[in-house]
Design an enzyme around this catalytic site. Structure first.
Site, PDB file in Angstrom:
ATOM      1  N   HIS A 121      -5.548 -45.666 110.036  1.00  0.00           N
ATOM      2  CA  HIS A 121      -5.081 -45.661 108.653  1.00  0.00           C
ATOM      3  C   HIS A 121      -4.567 -47.024 108.198  1.00  0.00           C
ATOM      4  O   HIS A 121      -3.994 -47.790 108.963  1.00  0.00           O
ATOM      5  CB  HIS A 121      -3.964 -44.624 108.483  1.00  0.00           C
ATOM      6  CG  HIS A 121      -2.808 -44.839 109.415  1.00  0.00           C
ATOM      7  ND1 HIS A 121      -1.724 -45.622 109.105  1.00  0.00           N
ATOM      8  CD2 HIS A 121      -2.578 -44.374 110.664  1.00  0.00           C
ATOM      9  CE1 HIS A 121      -0.862 -45.630 110.098  1.00  0.00           C
ATOM     10  NE2 HIS A 121      -1.360 -44.876 111.069  1.00  0.00           N
ATOM     11  N   ASP A 122      -4.807 -47.327 106.924  1.00  0.00           N
ATOM     12  CA  ASP A 122      -4.246 -48.492 106.228  1.00  0.00           C
ATOM     13  C   ASP A 122      -4.757 -49.823 106.757  1.00  0.00           C
ATOM     14  O   ASP A 122      -4.136 -50.864 106.523  1.00  0.00           O
ATOM     15  CB  ASP A 122      -2.708 -48.464 106.266  1.00  0.00           C
ATOM     16  CG  ASP A 122      -2.136 -47.205 105.641  1.00  0.00           C
ATOM     17  OD1 ASP A 122      -2.270 -47.037 104.424  1.00  0.00           O
ATOM     18  OD2 ASP A 122      -1.572 -46.366 106.382  1.00  0.00           O
ATOM     19  N   GLY A 139      -3.218 -48.655 113.257  1.00  0.00           N
ATOM     20  CA  GLY A 139      -2.894 -48.650 111.849  1.00  0.00           C
ATOM     21  C   GLY A 139      -2.393 -49.984 111.326  1.00  0.00           C
ATOM     22  O   GLY A 139      -1.783 -50.771 112.053  1.00  0.00           O
TER      23      GLY A 139
END
Length: 268
Positions: A121-122, A139
């Protein structure tokens, strides 16, 4: 109309360009958008608020856009955006963003994610990046254009990897890797410049030599790295490669800079 295999499931609301090919046993969620010329071979699962650019080639058992592996995720409407001409091989997993980041995971154009690679994520991944088999990107990682991560390597969360950098196979990267740098080992240390990549991409010989000189001075023993970076930036005001490296160091991040082992900078 898209060419959709009878065994595939495409949810109502999904937006597929007219020439998209969806192979056997694929599953596509209602908020997915897939660009022209893309092919999902078979058994591909795409979900979430995911946009995939034109020309994507996605191979069996890839999982794209599903809920991130972040225990703090609470269903926020985060996104995943993948650029043009993505090559996503077997068993790749790519997660959308979270509220704890920028609410989006971004992958640029012409990237190749080979079998078993994971993008958490991100993350923000530039153009022409290659993640070799079984690479693990945690992440909030940022990866610059043309970087290559070797097979089985791992990048710690919040790490920055500069443009044209190379991370060796099985390396565990805990700290930021400068543009044009090469890191190897577990835990990874800076092992010089990615000279092979610089030559392959047509950088001029004089620029490479200047970058090598600056590298040796930058990672000399003693002193403070950011202070040396400022001095070297001033000494090479018109050299784009040196300026990119020194700007990367000056910008800073959540992790330290990956540096050579003692005595290795002069030998690089």
């Amino acid at each position: 109309m898209p060419d959709i295999h009878p065994t595939a499931f495409v949810a109502e609301g999904a937006r597929l360009a007219d020439d998209v090919v969806v192979g056997a046993f694929c599953a596509i969620g209602p908020d997915v958008e897939i660009g022209a010329g893309s092919v999902l071979r078979s058994h591909v699962a795409v979900d979430g608020r995911t946009v995939i650019g034109e020309g994507a080639q996605i191979f069996p058992f890839a999982s794209v856009g599903h809920q991130p592996q972040d225990l703090k995720y609470r269903g926020e409407p985060s996104r995943l955006v993948i650029g043009r001409n993505a090559l996503i091989r077997e068993n790749v997993t790519i997660n959308p963003g979270t509220e704890g980041g920028a609410m989006v995971t971004e992958i640029g154009d012409d990237c190749a994610l080979l079998a078993g690679a994971h993008v958490a994520h991100d993350c923000r991944i530039g153009n022409n990046v290659i993640l070799v088999n079984n690479v693990m990107v945690a992440g909030h990682v940022t990866i610059g254009d043309f970087a290559i991560l070797g097979g089985g390597s791992a990048a710690h969360q919040y790490v920055r990897i500069g443009a044209h950098a190379f991370l060796g196979g099985l390396a565990g990267l805990e700290n930021d890797l400068i543009p044009f740098g090469m890191a190897i080992g577990n835990r990874a240390h800076l092992a010089g410049l990615n000279l092979v990549g610089l030559k392959r991409r047509g950088f001029e010989r004089d620029g490479i030599h200047a970058l090598r000189r600056a590298y040796k001075d930058l990672f000399a023993e003693g002193g403070v790295l950011k202070a040396r970076a400022a001095e070297i930036a001033a000494a090479y005001p018109d050299d784009e490669l040196v300026q990119e490296v020194t700007a990367f160091i000056a910008a800073g991040g959540d992790r330290a800079i990956c540096t050579p082992r003692s005595g290795e900078a002069r030998a690089a």
